[in-house]
Design a protein around this motif. Structure first.
Motif: not given
Ligand SMILES: [Zn+2]
Length: 265
Positions: A39-40, A102-103, A106-107, A109, A111-113
């Motif tokens: 996570y970020q 990763l994309r 992230d989609e 969950d 998650v923003q990076r």
């Protein structure tokens, strides 16, 4: 995220996600970060952990090319990234694959990076081989394939710490991925055994750091599991929840054991 110090020069951070581990190895004036958090906010904490210890980063190392271990550049965008020759070949053969995984993660969950993952130029390290650490120490790079077609374990003799990648996990059964191989996995476990026997700590790619007795017990369970594939493999007692049974089904579906290197391109 949980952070523990195993030695005056070794700190291990463990992600909330998949218990993926990230190990900081420091000696003399050099510091390497092995694998990554997921996570970020966990990744964002890494530069502070190094700064607090007064360590400056020499480079990132990665045990293998699965995306959850490759995210160090999201914390240290300009750092050199060293991988085994086999991982460098895999990354060349699958351009953009880690970024795609990763994309999609992230989609799922939300998650923003702050920036997309850029692996840029990776440095291919000869494995087996050695890497100097801070003048007085060395890291030993040990081939570790079978889970995937690529990878290395990292032995840090100055601290008695073995970062073994996705082997010897207390939370995940041996996972033979598409390009992996049961025979190569078994050979890697035998290659790791003498390092485990002399280790103070074994840091698996997923799960809490292990004392050598526990790591050897997992090694025995994993050899027995792999030797039983595809038909007679029993899941280790502590690793038979729903997700582990799914991984087991995947292992069985890979069918008859394949030779080293698998049957991929
Ligand atoms: Zn992994």
């Amino acid at each position: 995220m949980q952070v523990v110090a195993l030695h005056e020069g070794v700190v291990v951070a463990r992600s909330v996600k998949w218990q993926t581990t990230c190990t900081v190895l420091h000696d003399g004036d050099e510091t390497f970060v092995v694998d990554s958090l997921v996570y970020q906010d966990e990744l964002d904490a890494l530069p502070g952990i190094l700064a607090q210890a007064g360590w400056s980063l020499s480079g990132l190392l990665c045990t293998h090319g699965d995306f959850d271990h490759l995210l160090g550049r999201l914390a240290f965008p300009d750092a050199p990234l060293g991988v085994s020759e086999t991982t460098a070949a895999r990354l060349r053969a699958e351009p953009g694959d880690a970024q795609r995984h990763l994309r999609s993660f992230d989609e799922d969950d939300y998650v923003q990076r702050p920036r997309p993952l850029s692996l840029g130029q990776v440095q291919a390290l000869p494995v087996p081989g050695r890497l100097e650490l801070g003048g007085a120490s060395e890291l030993e790079l040990v081939p570790a394939d079978g889970h995937t077609q690529d990878g290395m374990a990292i032995w840090a003799p100055f601290a008695g710490v073995l970062c073994c990648g996705d082997y010897l996990s207390p939370v995940e059964i041996p996972w033979i991925q598409e390009q992996g191989s049961r025979d190569a996995y078994l050979a890697t476990l035998e290659r790791l055994r003498p390092y485990v026997e002399q280790a103070t700590w074994v840091v698996p790619g997923h799960g809490t750091p292990l004392d050598p007795q526990r790591a050897l017990a997992i090694l025995r369970e994993d050899v027995a599991y792999l030797e039983g594939l595809p038909d007679e493999a029993n899941l280790p007692l502590a690793r038979r929840d729903r997700r582990q049974r799914e991984i087991h089904r995947e292992n069985v579906q890979r069918g008859a054991p394949r030779g080293p290197g698998g049957d991929g391109p």
